[in-house]
Design a protein around this motif. Structure first.
Motif, PDB file in Angstrom:
ATOM      1  N   HIS A 169       0.837  -1.203   0.000  1.00 39.93           N
ATOM      2  CA  HIS A 169       0.000   0.000   0.000  1.00 39.93           C
ATOM      3  C   HIS A 169       0.874   1.255   0.000  1.00 39.93           C
ATOM      4  N   GLY A 170       1.870   1.283   0.865  1.00 44.44           N
ATOM      5  CA  GLY A 170       2.759   2.443   0.933  1.00 44.44           C
ATOM      6  C   GLY A 170       3.577   2.624  -0.328  1.00 44.44           C
ATOM      7  N   GLU A 171       4.082   1.519  -0.878  1.00 36.01           N
ATOM      8  CA  GLU A 171       4.857   1.588  -2.120  1.00 36.01           C
ATOM      9  C   GLU A 171       4.006   2.131  -3.266  1.00 36.01           C
ATOM     10  N   SER A 172       2.751   1.695  -3.335  1.00 36.47           N
ATOM     11  CA  SER A 172       1.888   2.126  -4.433  1.00 36.47           C
ATOM     12  C   SER A 172       1.570   3.607  -4.332  1.00 36.47           C
ATOM     13  N   PHE A 173       1.405   4.105  -3.102  1.00 36.90           N
ATOM     14  CA  PHE A 173       1.185   5.545  -2.933  1.00 36.90           C
ATOM     15  C   PHE A 173       2.400   6.326  -3.419  1.00 36.90           C
ATOM     16  N   LEU A 174       3.599   5.904  -3.005  1.00 39.09           N
ATOM     17  CA  LEU A 174       4.806   6.606  -3.413  1.00 39.09           C
ATOM     18  C   LEU A 174       5.016   6.492  -4.926  1.00 39.09           C
ATOM     19  N   SER A 175       4.673   5.345  -5.510  1.00 37.92           N
ATOM     20  CA  SER A 175       4.779   5.198  -6.961  1.00 37.92           C
ATOM     21  C   SER A 175       3.876   6.197  -7.671  1.00 37.92           C
ATOM     22  N   LEU A 176       2.682   6.391  -7.119  1.00 38.34           N
ATOM     23  CA  LEU A 176       1.768   7.383  -7.677  1.00 38.34           C
ATOM     24  C   LEU A 176       2.384   8.773  -7.604  1.00 38.34           C
ATOM     25  N   PHE A 177       2.900   9.147  -6.425  1.00 36.29           N
ATOM     26  CA  PHE A 177       3.470  10.481  -6.245  1.00 36.29           C
ATOM     27  C   PHE A 177       4.659  10.709  -7.174  1.00 36.29           C
ATOM     28  N   LEU A 178       5.500   9.691  -7.315  1.00 41.20           N
ATOM     29  CA  LEU A 178       6.728   9.844  -8.090  1.00 41.20           C
ATOM     30  C   LEU A 178       6.480   9.830  -9.599  1.00 41.20           C
ATOM     31  N   ASN A 179       5.483   9.085 -10.044  1.00 44.10           N
ATOM     32  CA  ASN A 179       5.292   8.885 -11.475  1.00 44.10           C
ATOM     33  C   ASN A 179       4.133   9.658 -12.079  1.00 44.10           C
ATOM     34  N   ARG A 180       3.138   9.986 -11.293  1.00 43.94           N
ATOM     35  CA  ARG A 180       1.960  10.672 -11.827  1.00 43.94           C
ATOM     36  C   ARG A 180       1.999  12.176 -11.558  1.00 43.94           C
ATOM     37  N   PHE A 181       2.678  12.596 -10.495  1.00 46.75           N
ATOM     38  CA  PHE A 181       2.660  13.997 -10.095  1.00 46.75           C
ATOM     39  C   PHE A 181       3.784  14.742 -10.802  1.00 46.75           C
ATOM     40  N   SER A 211       4.035   4.704   6.383  1.00 50.20           N
ATOM     41  CA  SER A 211       4.714   4.638   7.679  1.00 50.20           C
ATOM     42  C   SER A 211       5.330   6.006   7.976  1.00 50.20           C
ATOM     43  N   PRO A 212       5.728   6.251   9.224  1.00 50.44           N
ATOM     44  CA  PRO A 212       6.401   7.526   9.517  1.00 50.44           C
ATOM     45  C   PRO A 212       7.596   7.790   8.608  1.00 50.44           C
ATOM     46  N   GLN A 213       8.400   6.747   8.324  1.00 49.91           N
ATOM     47  CA  GLN A 213       9.549   6.935   7.437  1.00 49.91           C
ATOM     48  C   GLN A 213       9.100   7.323   6.035  1.00 49.91           C
ATOM     49  N   ARG A 214       8.041   6.691   5.549  1.00 48.44           N
ATOM     50  CA  ARG A 214       7.569   7.014   4.201  1.00 48.44           C
ATOM     51  C   ARG A 214       6.838   8.353   4.159  1.00 48.44           C
ATOM     52  N   GLN A 215       6.314   8.782   5.280  1.00 39.77           N
ATOM     53  CA  GLN A 215       5.769  10.138   5.320  1.00 39.77           C
ATOM     54  C   GLN A 215       6.881  11.162   5.122  1.00 39.77           C
ATOM     55  N   ILE A 219      -4.175  19.363   1.076  1.00 37.93           N
ATOM     56  CA  ILE A 219      -4.053  18.051   1.709  1.00 37.93           C
ATOM     57  C   ILE A 219      -4.858  18.015   3.004  1.00 37.93           C
ATOM     58  N   SER A 220      -5.778  17.074   3.088  1.00 38.16           N
ATOM     59  CA  SER A 220      -6.489  16.809   4.333  1.00 38.16           C
ATOM     60  C   SER A 220      -5.710  15.752   5.103  1.00 38.16           C
ATOM     61  N   THR A 221      -5.394  16.027   6.376  1.00 39.96           N
ATOM     62  CA  THR A 221      -4.520  15.099   7.097  1.00 39.96           C
ATOM     63  C   THR A 221      -4.722  15.174   8.600  1.00 39.96           C
ATOM     64  N   HIS A 222      -4.368  14.054   9.265  1.00 40.37           N
ATOM     65  CA  HIS A 222      -4.260  14.002  10.725  1.00 40.37           C
ATOM     66  C   HIS A 222      -2.806  13.849  11.161  1.00 40.37           C
ATOM     67  N   SER A 223      -1.881  13.860  10.222  1.00 39.14           N
ATOM     68  CA  SER A 223      -0.495  13.518  10.520  1.00 39.14           C
ATOM     69  C   SER A 223       0.303  14.716  11.028  1.00 39.14           C
ATOM     70  N   PRO A 224       0.864  14.634  12.236  1.00 38.95           N
ATOM     71  CA  PRO A 224       1.727  15.719  12.709  1.00 38.95           C
ATOM     72  C   PRO A 224       3.019  15.821  11.911  1.00 38.95           C
ATOM     73  N   ILE A 225       3.414  14.736  11.249  1.00 38.10           N
ATOM     74  CA  ILE A 225       4.616  14.778  10.409  1.00 38.10           C
ATOM     75  C   ILE A 225       4.348  15.602   9.158  1.00 38.10           C
ATOM     76  N   LEU A 226       3.270  15.298   8.451  1.00 34.86           N
ATOM     77  CA  LEU A 226       2.956  16.047   7.234  1.00 34.86           C
ATOM     78  C   LEU A 226       2.664  17.513   7.538  1.00 34.86           C
ATOM     79  N   LEU A 227       1.966  17.757   8.635  1.00 31.57           N
ATOM     80  CA  LEU A 227       1.624  19.136   8.994  1.00 31.57           C
ATOM     81  C   LEU A 227       2.850  19.982   9.288  1.00 31.57           C
TER      82      LEU A 227
END
Length: 237
Positions: free
Chosen positions: A131-143, A159-163, A183-191
């Motif tokens: 799941h995490g790999e596919s999200f990053l693949s989307l960000f890296l290849n589609r964005f 995961s925190p590292q992948r965030q 971006i809608s988020t609950h993550s203190p890392i992303l914020l």
């Protein structure tokens, strides 16, 4: 920055007693100015942040189940009831972009398998990646390119590292001045992303707040510094 303003057309709304117009933050919304290339929506579940983000995606003519303008597939309950009642102000207007809806990403991955080459997303089907790999693949290849990206809780698969990896991707796209993010988020890392605008949907209205005043930061910070007391207070309540 492309999207400058979101307005709710109060005079066209039939009733503020029905969902989603009954959500306090939506009911009180008149005009929301977007001030930064990276804007975060933050708030408790049900506060209206995902509802407004989905409405923006609908107005951009992105697939509200997740995807861009050319991703046609259906998922139950993916229609936006708010989209017809908001107005977006652009300078300049862009038509390229993507709406990431974490809860229906599986359906987007299935759609991609039927219409796009696997090598568009790292030489493997998104379903063959974690799941995490596919999200990053989307960000890296589609964005890429001049576009607006609307992300609903992207941390759900990271995961925190992948965030942190995502923050680096976000930074690279941000400094290019060709990408805008909401971006809608609950993550203190992303914020914690520097120079972003954070808009809180809590307490019945939408207002800009500082990072240290967000609930994700305050609750996480307090928990890490006072774990035993925090848990005791919860368990003994």
């Amino acid at each position: 920055m492309f999207l400058k303003r979101i307005q709710l057309q109060h005079d066209q709304i039939p009733s503020f007693q029905s969902y989603p117009f009954s959500i306090p933050s939506i009911k009180s919304l008149h005009q929301l100015d977007i001030k930064s290339n990276v804007t975060f929506f933050v708030g408790e579940n049900g506060a209206g942040k995902s509802t407004l983000l989905e409405a923006v995606a609908d107005k951009c003519e992105f697939n509200t189940a997740g995807g861009g303008r050319n991703n046609y597939y259906e998922v139950d309950a993916s229609e936006s009831a708010l989209g017809d009642y908001i107005r977006l102000s652009w300078l300049p207007k862009v038509t390229n972009g993507f709406f990431l809806r974490a809860e229906s990403f599986f359906h987007f991955a299935s759609h991609v398998d039927t219409v796009e080459a696997a090598d568009s997303y790292g030489s493997r089907s998104l379903h063959e990646q974690s799941h995490g790999e596919s999200f990053l693949s989307l960000f890296l290849n589609r964005f890429k390119g001049k576009a607006i990206y609307l992300l609903d809780e992207p941390e759900a698969a990271l995961s925190p590292q992948r965030q942190l990896t995502f923050l680096k991707i976000l930074r690279d796209l941000d400094v290019s001045r060709e990408s805008q993010f909401i971006i809608s988020t609950h993550s203190p890392i992303l914020l914690g992303y520097p120079d972003a605008t954070i808009l809180s949907f809590d307490n019945g209205h939408i207002k800009e707040i500082e990072y240290e005043m967000t609930d994700p930061y305050q609750i996480t910070s307090y928990f890490l510094q006072n774990r035993e007391k925090f848990l005791k207070d919860i368990f003994d309540d």
